[in-house]
Design a protein around this motif. Structure first.
Motif, mmCIF file in Angstrom:
data_model
loop_
_atom_site.group_PDB
_atom_site.id
_atom_site.type_symbol
_atom_site.label_atom_id
_atom_site.label_comp_id
_atom_site.label_asym_id
_atom_site.label_seq_id
_atom_site.Cartn_x
_atom_site.Cartn_y
_atom_site.Cartn_z
ATOM 1 N N PHE A 140 10.318 30.486 -7.972
ATOM 2 C CA PHE A 140 9.695 29.294 -7.388
ATOM 3 C C PHE A 140 10.703 28.241 -6.943
ATOM 4 N N ILE A 141 11.953 28.391 -7.373
ATOM 5 C CA ILE A 141 12.950 27.351 -7.099
ATOM 6 C C ILE A 141 13.109 27.060 -5.605
ATOM 7 N N PRO A 142 13.252 28.087 -4.729
ATOM 8 C CA PRO A 142 13.391 27.776 -3.304
ATOM 9 C C PRO A 142 12.215 26.970 -2.750
ATOM 10 N N ILE A 143 10.999 27.287 -3.202
ATOM 11 C CA ILE A 143 9.820 26.564 -2.733
ATOM 12 C C ILE A 143 9.839 25.130 -3.246
ATOM 13 N N GLY A 144 10.169 24.955 -4.525
ATOM 14 C CA GLY A 144 10.221 23.614 -5.104
ATOM 15 C C GLY A 144 11.238 22.736 -4.398
ATOM 16 N N VAL A 145 12.409 23.290 -4.108
ATOM 17 C CA VAL A 145 13.460 22.531 -3.427
ATOM 18 C C VAL A 145 13.030 22.187 -2.008
ATOM 19 N N ALA A 146 12.493 23.152 -1.293
ATOM 20 C CA ALA A 146 12.049 22.909 0.083
ATOM 21 C C ALA A 146 10.965 21.833 0.129
ATOM 22 N N LEU A 147 10.027 21.884 -0.799
ATOM 23 C CA LEU A 147 8.955 20.895 -0.851
ATOM 24 C C LEU A 147 9.505 19.500 -1.144
ATOM 25 N N VAL A 159 14.177 21.380 -8.064
ATOM 26 C CA VAL A 159 14.439 22.319 -9.153
ATOM 27 C C VAL A 159 13.826 21.806 -10.460
ATOM 28 N N SER A 160 13.765 20.486 -10.634
ATOM 29 C CA SER A 160 13.229 19.910 -11.869
ATOM 30 C C SER A 160 11.727 20.101 -11.997
ATOM 31 N N ILE A 161 11.013 19.970 -10.884
ATOM 32 C CA ILE A 161 9.563 20.161 -10.924
ATOM 33 C C ILE A 161 9.223 21.534 -11.499
ATOM 34 N N ILE A 162 9.978 22.528 -11.090
ATOM 35 C CA ILE A 162 9.728 23.895 -11.552
ATOM 36 C C ILE A 162 10.314 24.114 -12.945
ATOM 37 N N SER A 163 11.604 23.860 -13.069
ATOM 38 C CA SER A 163 12.332 24.161 -14.304
ATOM 39 C C SER A 163 11.832 23.337 -15.489
#
Length: 466
Positions: A140-147, A159-163
């Motif tokens: 999910f990291i690429p999606i979280g960063v892009a968003l 990255v924090s939203i996911i991690s």
């Protein structure tokens, strides 16, 4: 005009190998020792009070070198999982579904961007508490960063939203079979008992983490130069996706079909995890199928699908190497026979503390051990057979002892370099470890203090099975 010499932060590989060398040196300093172990319900657990000194096996220079390929062998499933997921995500990215979906989401959230943070933190928190989401967050990291970038934040927020979302769920773990489930089974407690108190813990951690991230995100949105990732030469954030946010495509029917495949794939994964105990191999297989199907929907030829997959897999090489090298630290400690020695020393230290502070000592001990055994189920199997009799002796409830393990096992996973998952997440987001330390330092202190407070409350109320 004299140029200032630029200070260089050690490369991630240098940092990890330095820890490996330090552990190798410790095998010459600490006595070698082992607990006896037994098979209980198919799981190897430590037999309490069975620690004995054994012949030392100090790790030399060649042993340190061997620990790297050994570490890669032991984490091969995670490394190949990263390659497959990287390839699959490249195909999904090439389809345009992610960028067009972000375009749609950004338009819908204009003026309400900040609420994405607590909402997604809670979603991943629940997944962490129930499915034990950990390695799976990597996808999910690429999606979280892009968003995050699309909403005007930086890659750290993404990255924090996911991690951190999955992390707070893992800490509370009210239905986490991989850490709490194993620990409670060893402690002879009803599975997932004490759930009410753990839900309160999850909500408290969610509020604290949401406030922390929202404050940072708003600061970056108002002034991009306050971002810890701000590149002063380029005048931009350090990004991870290279998406042109000024010219995002419209969301088409083909993108909708790809989104259905994406959601359907995760639904299959969720069902497989809960019903059949799926893990890395099965999840990776589903991602491979998702990638191929996405390529076909996008009308790519078989050769184009293969080429796109290879590009995505290549992007994961660094993350895969980090996972394997991080494991080398544990390999050296295991081969040098000093892990059990540390556990034995720390358990004796706890027993010497006053009863009121013993639960705090147990908490700190689990934090220290977590550095050397980052696996939740592995740490439970190694420490709980020792901690449970100790808790009984000190008048600490077994449920509180499990909670001390939970916190000690969980909190530091978001900061220790021996966590292969963390290092992979940062590698994918292109966030350096030193920047991450600077970013998460205050939040880590908040978490640790909250954990101590909850443990003192649990000890005071004699936190029990229900």
């Amino acid at each position: 005009m004299l140029q200032q010499k630029k200070s260089r932060i050690p490369h991630t590989f240098v940092t990890l190998l330095s820890f490996t060398i330090v552990m190798a040196i410790m095998t010459y300093v600490l006595p070698a020792g082992q607990f006896e172990r037994a098979e209980v319900d198919g799981r190897t657990v430590v037999i309490p009070d069975s620690y004995t000194i054994v012949e030392s096996n100090p790790q030399g220079f060649f042993d340190v070198l061997k620990s790297v390929p050994k570490g890669m062998t032991e984490t091969a499933d995670i490394i190949f999982f990263l390659f497959i997921v990287g390839g699959a995500f490249q195909l999904i990215t090439d389809s345009g579904m992610i960028s067009s979906g972000i375009n749609l989401l950004v338009k819908r959230l204009q003026g309400k961007e900040k609420w994405v943070i607590p909402i997604l933190l809670l979603v991943f928190g629940v997944l962490g508490s129930t499915m034990g989401l950990s390695e799976e967050t990597i996808v999910f990291i690429p999606i979280g960063v892009a968003l995050a970038l699309a909403l005007g934040y930086d890659a750290l927020v993404g990255v924090s939203i996911i991690s951190l979302g999955a992390a707070i769920g893992f800490f509370a773990g009210f239905m986490n079979p991989f850490s709490v489930g194993v620990a409670q089974e060893i402690a002879e407690l009803p599975l997932f008992s004490g759930v009410g108190f753990r839900i309160i813990i999850l909500l408290s951690l969610w509020v604290a983490t949401s406030v922390f991230l929202m404050r940072y995100a708003e600061k970056v949105k108002k002034n991009p130069e306050t971002s810890l990732l701000y590149d002063r030469k380029a005048g931009t954030h350090v990004t991870a996706g290279g998406i042109d946010f000024e010219n995002l495509p419209a969301f088409t029917k083909r993108h909708l079909a790809t989104l259905i495949v994406f959601i359907g794939g995760f639904a299959i994964i969720g069902y497989g995890v809960f019903q059949y105990g799926w893990f890395i191999v099965e999840i990776g297989s589903v991602f491979l199928g998702m990638g191929i199907l996405t390529g076909l929907i996008s009308r790519m030829s078989p050769s184009d699908i293969a080429e796109s997959f290879v590009v995505g897999a290549k992007e994961m090489v660094f993350a895969g190497l980090v996972v394997g090298i991080a494991r080398s630290i544990l390999v050296v400690m295991e081969d040098g026979l000093i892990i059990d020695t540390l556990i034995n020393y720390l358990s004796h230290l706890i027993s010497s503390l006053p009863d009121s502070l013993a639960v705090v000592g147990m908490y700190i001990t689990q934090i220290v051990i977590n550095f050397f055994i980052p696996s939740g189920s592995g740490q439970a199997a190694a420490t709980m057979p020792v901690m449970i009799p100790l808790a009984d002796t000190l008048g600490i409830t077994r449920q509180t002892a499990v909670l001390a393990f939970q916190f000690g096992d969980g909190f530091m996973d978001s900061i220790i370099p021996t966590s292969g998952v963390l290092m992979a997440q940062l590698s994918i987001a292109k966030v350096s470890y030193d920047v991450w330390l600077k970013f998460i330092g205050k939040l880590m202190l908040i978490w640790l203090v909250m954990g101590m407070i909850f443990l003192l409350i649990a000890n005071y109320i004699q936190y029990g099975p229900f």
